[in-house]
Enzyme design. Structure first.
Site, PDB file in Angstrom:
ATOM      1  N   LYS A   1       0.672  -1.360  -0.545  1.00 61.32           N
ATOM      2  CA  LYS A   1      -0.073  -0.141  -0.480  1.00 61.32           C
ATOM      3  C   LYS A   1       1.005   1.362   0.056  1.00 61.32           C
ATOM      4  CE  LYS A   1      -1.900   1.650   3.524  1.00 61.32           C
ATOM      5  NZ  LYS A   1      -2.043   2.435   4.924  1.00 61.32           N
TER       6      LYS A   1
ATOM      7  N   HIS B   1      -2.567  -5.175   5.398  1.00 57.97           N
ATOM      8  CA  HIS B   1      -1.582  -6.109   6.527  1.00 57.97           C
ATOM      9  C   HIS B   1      -2.756  -6.265   7.750  1.00 57.97           C
ATOM     10  CE1 HIS B   1      -0.950  -2.526   8.944  1.00 57.97           C
ATOM     11  NE2 HIS B   1      -1.300  -3.359  10.201  1.00 57.97           N
TER      12      HIS B   1
ATOM     13  N   HIS C   1      -7.793  -0.291   5.466  1.00 56.70           N
ATOM     14  CA  HIS C   1      -8.422  -1.048   6.892  1.00 56.70           C
ATOM     15  C   HIS C   1      -9.961  -1.119   7.417  1.00 56.70           C
ATOM     16  CE1 HIS C   1      -3.470  -0.923   6.476  1.00 56.70           C
ATOM     17  NE2 HIS C   1      -3.710  -0.194   6.913  1.00 56.70           N
TER      18      HIS C   1
HETATM   19  C1  BG6 Z   1      -0.246   1.540   8.051  1.00 60.61           C
HETATM   20  C2  BG6 Z   1      -0.646   3.282   7.625  1.00 60.61           C
HETATM   21  O1  BG6 Z   1      -1.091   0.596   6.528  1.00 60.61           O
HETATM   22  O2  BG6 Z   1      -1.132   1.362   9.377  1.00 60.61           O
HETATM   23  C3  BG6 Z   1       0.234   4.122   9.288  1.00 60.61           C
HETATM   24  O3  BG6 Z   1       0.107   3.515   7.233  1.00 60.61           O
HETATM   25  C4  BG6 Z   1      -0.676   3.332  10.562  1.00 60.61           C
HETATM   26  O4  BG6 Z   1      -0.709   4.732   9.204  1.00 60.61           O
HETATM   27  C5  BG6 Z   1      -0.795   1.965   9.834  1.00 60.61           C
HETATM   28  O5  BG6 Z   1       0.192   3.884  12.096  1.00 60.61           O
HETATM   29  C6  BG6 Z   1      -1.400   0.748  11.751  1.00 60.61           C
HETATM   30  O6  BG6 Z   1      -1.240  -0.675  11.236  1.00 60.61           O
HETATM   31  P1  BG6 Z   1      -1.292  -0.891  13.221  1.00 60.61           P
HETATM   32  O7  BG6 Z   1      -1.167  -2.944  12.623  1.00 60.61           O
HETATM   33  O8  BG6 Z   1      -0.522  -0.749  14.057  1.00 60.61           O
HETATM   34  O9  BG6 Z   1      -2.550  -1.142  13.426  1.00 60.61           O
END
Ligand code: BG6
Length: 525
Positions: A183, A213, A275
């Site tokens: 991404k 992810h 997400h």
């Molecule tokens: C990423 C974003 O996709 O996800 C970030 O670019 C964010 O800004 C992150 O901090 C959050 O991921 P997780 O797994 O820590 O909730």
């Protein structure tokens, strides 16, 4: 043993299996070369190399996998191996406990310097990869991984095609050629379509793995198990029983050293487009006909297509944006967004978004979905709250003129992975008093703390050819179709409301939900 793509769960441990005990042996797929473009970058160091090491430690990395890091910097194989060893020691969830394993893995680790966005650079790479095929028996199988800045995605794919390394016009006929795209996948619908077009000229859609992810998190995968492997929930998982749904992805961190990237992106594109909408899909989708990748993704796309355009400019707005100002996090003073490195002092980029979505289909008509995400909020939590309708309180109405709390299901995706159900109970004693109590399930308590990183699962799936946990072309485009109009509307608005770092976001977000007589469910503590 043949690998059957799409059978999610087949590499999860069976009930009762000991932690750390893999259920899939190493030798189940033909070995391939994983080619990481951008191998000197952060993602390789922090996520990909530690994930590869942990897969190897669990005996899950397909035997004979070769890893080739590609970058523009000059570096010898040995120096690259040293840097990767350090990265594993520093970032792996289990450190570097096994030196023998590392030695074995690092013997299959190489570095190639080339101008990978040009056909000529890719031709040089191809020669080196073919030599490695001969040495390691990887048979022309490739998993390309774009761990490069997004502006290099298209030129790299084009150069792959021009050098005959895609799977449509491959120079040699390999078993397979696959590509993982990180991404952000585009910055709007038009750019996502362009990127998709470039990909489809080079790879078959089933060989394209677009990363989100969040889909690699086991608690996100558990949403399907929770909904469709139990009898209890599905009969009540609809407009007849659910009052509304809240999806929260709250972060405590700020933009850290990603100011430049964030200035181009903002929370809507960085978090909502991918997400949050994925969490929405898994919460709202119909049961798929089977567990294969396309059956699941078909259902997710239907949800996205049923999301109604946001009524912008309405009297009661359905979108709120905010930006963190200076404040305190865990008792420590922290700067505001505009004071962060590489951020414009008058930036109007949003670090917080809350929105109310309507899904117009048979199951969800009339049930609002409230989504919110932000940086520098009071607590780090990702949760899905399902609030059921008020019980018909004919019996207790006289005793409790104000309504009693409705049943609520809280699915915590992170950091305290678990599920709790709130319901009403009689307080022991002679008087009739009612109080809301909780029934709690916690993954760690039930299964021990076994928490593979999302990237372990995603890398393994890409190597095995299972696209279930990756987004499909139509899915990503449908998500942008929801986000684009909101983005365009943002551009016409005054600057976002400031909220002090360490709080739950702008007051307007409270009003957004309060106008419907509801309130945000913040985690306790
Ligand atoms: C990423 C974003 O996709 O996800 C970030 O670019 C964010 O800004 C992150 O901090 C959050 O991921 P997780 O797994 O820590 O909730």
């Amino acid at each position: 043993m043949a690998v059957s793509p799409g059978e999610i769960g087949d590499r999860d441990r069976p009930c009762g299996a000991a932690m750390g005990e893999p259920t899939r042996s190493e030798a189940t797929v033909n070995p391939a070369i994983l080619v990481v473009f951008g191998a000197t970058g952060d993602l390789m160091r922090r996520k990909l190399m530690p994930a590869l090491y942990n897969l190897a430690l669990d005996g899950l990395l397909p035997e004979g996998t070769v890893v080739v890091g590609v970058g523009r910097r000059e570096q010898a194989d040995e120096a690259f191996r040293g840097a990767m060893r350090e990265a594993v020691a520093r970032h792996s969830r289990r450190g570097l406990p096994d030196e023998t394993l590392w030695q074995d893995l690092s013997r299959r680790l190489y570095y190639v310097r080339c101008a990978f966005t040009t056909a000529e650079g890719q031709r040089q790479l191809r020669e080196r990869l073919e030599a490695l095929d001969a040495r390691h028996g990887t048979g022309g199988r490739r998993l390309f991984y774009l761990a490069v800045p997004p502006e290099l995605f298209e030129p790299t794919i084009r150069a792959l095609r021009e050098s005959g390394q895609g799977d449509l016009r491959a120079h040699v006929a390999p078993d397979w050629r696959r590509i993982v795209v990180e991404k952000p996948f585009g910055s709007d619908l038009a750019s996502a379509c362009r990127l998709n077009d470039e990909l489809s000229r080079t790879f078959r859609e089933r060989h394209v793995f677009r990363i989100d992810h969040y889909l690699g998190k086991f608690t996100v995968q558990n949403l399907l198990v929770f909904r469709f492997a139990n009898t209890l929930w599905e009969p009540v998982w609809n407009r007849s029983h659910i009052d509304h749904v809240q999806i929260t992805v709250a972060e405590q961190i700020g933009v850290e050293d990603r100011g430049e990237y964030y200035e181009q992106t903002g929370a809507l594109r960085d978090m909502v487009q991918n997400h949050l909408l994925q969490l929405l899909c898994l919460t709202a989708m119909e049961p798929p006909a089977t567990l294969d990748a396309d059956a699941i993704r078909d259902e997710k796309v239907k949800v996205l297509r049923a999301v109604q355009p946001i009524p912008t400019g309405a009297v009661a707005p359905a979108v709120v944006r905010g930006q963190y100002g200076p404040g305190q996090v865990d008792g420590e003073p922290v700067p505001g967004y505009r004071q962060e490195p590489e951020v414009a002092p008058d930036s109007t980029v949003e670090t917080y978004v809350a929105l109310k979505l309507a899904i117009e289909n048979w199951r969800w008509a009339g049930v609002p979905f409230y989504l919110r995400t932000g940086k520098r909020l009071a607590k780090r939590v990702t949760q899905i709250v399902i609030e059921f309708q008020q019980p018909p309180s004919v019996l207790f109405r006289k005793l409790f003129p104000q309504s009693i709390q409705s049943n609520t299901l809280v699915i915590e995706v992170q950091p305290d992975e678990g599920i709790s159900l709130e319901f009403n109970a009689k307080v022991p004693g002679t008087l009739t008093r009612i109080r809301t109590v909780e029934m709690d399930f916690n993954f760690d308590e039930s299964f021990g703390s076994y928490s593979p990183e999302a990237y372990e699962r995603l890398l393994l799936d890409a190597l095995l050819g299972d696209a279930t946990l990756f987004t499909r072309r139509d899915e990503v485009e449908a998500a942008w179709s929801i986000v684009d109009p909101i983005r365009q509307w943002f551009d016409r608005l005054p600057p976002p409301e400031l909220y002090p770092a360490g709080t739950w976001g702008p007051a307007a977000a409270d009003r957004l939900i309060a106008q419907d007589g509801r309130y945000w469910r913040n985690p306790k503590g």
